[in-house]
Design an enzyme around this catalytic site. Sequence first.
Site, PDB file in Angstrom:
ATOM      1  N   CYS A 151       1.152  -1.353  -0.551  1.00 43.18           N
ATOM      2  CA  CYS A 151       0.210   0.813   0.518  1.00 43.18           C
ATOM      3  C   CYS A 151       0.219   0.791   0.334  1.00 43.18           C
ATOM      4  CB  CYS A 151      -0.843  -0.557   1.126  1.00 43.18           C
ATOM      5  SG  CYS A 151      -2.385  -1.623   1.116  1.00 43.18           S
TER       6      CYS A 151
ATOM      7  N   HIS B 158      -9.836   2.277   0.211  1.00 43.89           N
ATOM      8  CA  HIS B 158      -8.177   2.330   0.048  1.00 43.89           C
ATOM      9  C   HIS B 158      -7.783   1.956  -1.031  1.00 43.89           C
ATOM     10  CE1 HIS B 158      -4.173   1.326   1.283  1.00 43.89           C
ATOM     11  NE2 HIS B 158      -4.229   0.614   1.859  1.00 43.89           N
TER      12      HIS B 158
ATOM     13  N   HIS C 206      -3.136   7.944   6.689  1.00 48.45           N
ATOM     14  CA  HIS C 206      -3.475   7.009   5.970  1.00 48.45           C
ATOM     15  C   HIS C 206      -4.926   6.067   6.651  1.00 48.45           C
ATOM     16  CE1 HIS C 206      -2.100   3.143   3.930  1.00 48.45           C
ATOM     17  NE2 HIS C 206      -1.903   3.227   5.097  1.00 48.45           N
TER      18      HIS C 206
END
Lengths: 397, 331
Positions: free
Chosen positions: A159, A327, A292
């Site tokens: 990620c 996400h 994040h």
Amino acid sequence: MEDRILITGAGILCPIGLGKDEVCRRLVAGRGGIGPVRFLDTVHRNYPCGEVPFSDGQMKEMLSVPEGKTVPRTALMGALALREALEDAGLGRDMLPRVAFVSGTTVGGMDVTEKHYPEYLAGTGPVGDIPLHDCRSCSELTASFAGSFGMITTVSTACSSAANAIILGRNLIRAGLFDVVVAGGSESLTRYHFNGFRSLMILDERPCRPFDATRAGLNLGEGAAYLVLERESAARQRGAGACAVLSGCGNACDAYHQTASSPDGEGAFRAMKAALEEAGLEPSAISYINAHGTGTPNNDVSESAAMHRLFGEDLPPVSSTKSFTGHTTSASGSIESVICLLAMEKGFLPVNLGWTTPFEGGVIPVTPGTPGRELRHVLCNAFAFGGNDSSLLYSKL
Amino acid sequence: MIDRRIYVLGAAQVSVQEPLSSSWLDHPVPLEGGYLRARDPQWRDYLSALQLRRMGPILRRAMVTSQAALDGAVPEAIMTGTGLGCIEHTEQFLTDLCTGGEEMLSPAGFMQSTHNTVGSLVAIQTRNHGYNCTYSQGSLSFESALLDAFVQLRLGKIHSALVGGHDETTPKTYQVVAHTCLSEGTVPVTEGSAALYLSDSPDREPLCALTGMGIVRGADPAEFLPHLEKAARPDVIFAGRCGRRDVDAWYNAVLEAYPGVPVLDYKQLFGEFFSVSALGIYAAATCLSQGKLPVAPACGTEVAELRKILFINHYEGAFASYAVFEKPCGD
């Protein structure tokens, strides 16, 4: 004085739209892009996702790809974002041999592989489709829509892939290997990682609520974004405009657990601190942090702890725009970088949708009532499995 | 960019040759067949029972080669290159998904299936909070990691780095690779790991210095050769000829520019897999350190004085890589 690294172009395709203008409008209006699954082939329809609002067929049409040709969704999305970035920077095909392309992806063309794998297991399928869709192939396919770059490489740190691609791009310029690097990432939803995240029990069946006491996980998203990084002297020479400076980068390893973040946010703390140090800025200079903020109980505790450690009482406004996009995994670092650039340029604070209730030790994020302010320096965080944590610092010109 | 020296202070491998050894220099294991797994060390000598239970082949090999290359040193950064990462776990999760459906999946396979599992595991096991990055760029995966380290060392952003190239080739992966990449007369498809410890100061006796490298457009040898100007007069060239006609033709065309320079075809020693260039570069560093080249079948050429090795790599696609290794100056 050393040449600054400017952002001379950007392109984005994500669940809240294609192109910077549409994405900006949706952010300002507070209209998120998370909803019921439309394109992903899954039995688990109860999990909302942030899908890019186009089918593969529609994207092929936009890119003039023959319908019968196999192109992974990651490459289709990547090509559309790359096209906008190059146009925005005024980089023509003739210039690309002197430009490097650094792309971040992890699942790559898994959407194609997972379609053919059952046939492969049964010994009846076209095995030939499988090796074509590794990470490298996706980057090269994405790039091929634009032309011939002077170098291509692929960062694969889950990620934080796109964020780390931007860091490598910056270093390639600093080292004098290139004047211009196009860096970012692309990642499509696949059954593979959707089910992987589900098996880890970190998907929320409701729209995600980063930093909220009731948060119960993330919603997966997808998309692509690329930034054009350029040495200031080179940009001046060709008369390119710029929207911001990449003034600092931090990359650190949490070195705690393969899929969990440390309770004190050591990796996140070190990454943000390193970005500040590179830029020569005190924490108090930061006017906004794009966290994040996945919405998992674990990440938001860890990241909050890291932000409190670094900023103490002077915590700047924080939000997670994953509440708009879900996400977007490997692409999140570049998608959220573009969001930061838009916020700086247009002067708005992106809100954190879905937040109502604080949790102990958690940050209180930006909500529609939060007073606006001028954004001079913004931090953009991207963390990953394996504790590969990175933070990027963008500043006004 | 300040022209800092970059030294290779440690190098280790697990491959189809004797593991964690340079015995391939004098007694290379001949490679036979189309597909060979690596020769693993006695794992229990290096890893705990808990580690062994949790780690598949690629992770075990990455751990032991990293530890051997570092020999107790603590690197400021860890860069990793891998073509397919923990493919055994990826295949396991994908097979479960395709055969059992979406209901009863265990996360075990998924958790280790990202490419950065390897590099981050080394960091977790050694508690290393430094810079950490992973590249997956087919046959240029390792050089991508090496370029990252090279650039940051040159810039003085870091002063030391562990750079690894790791791939495991399961029977399923072999079937896929064989289908598309292998043709008659080629070296076998293999697997392996190599790790290098780089530093800008020779804290210990260096194996060699890395004096230049690049990833460049180079499918056309005429496009590639100008990049090698700085690498004039190597004593030997490490090439990746593998017996595949189209691949070897590229090398032969490049090598024409170096008449009389001996060539070592490192894939004859280590086989073919995405990150095998890590083994080629490990071998170049080891040869310079020991001042000799391996015996037949790989090279068998006597070189009066081994001071400089040019490494070149092109497999498919538009890009090629080169790296230059030299005996450190002044010794």
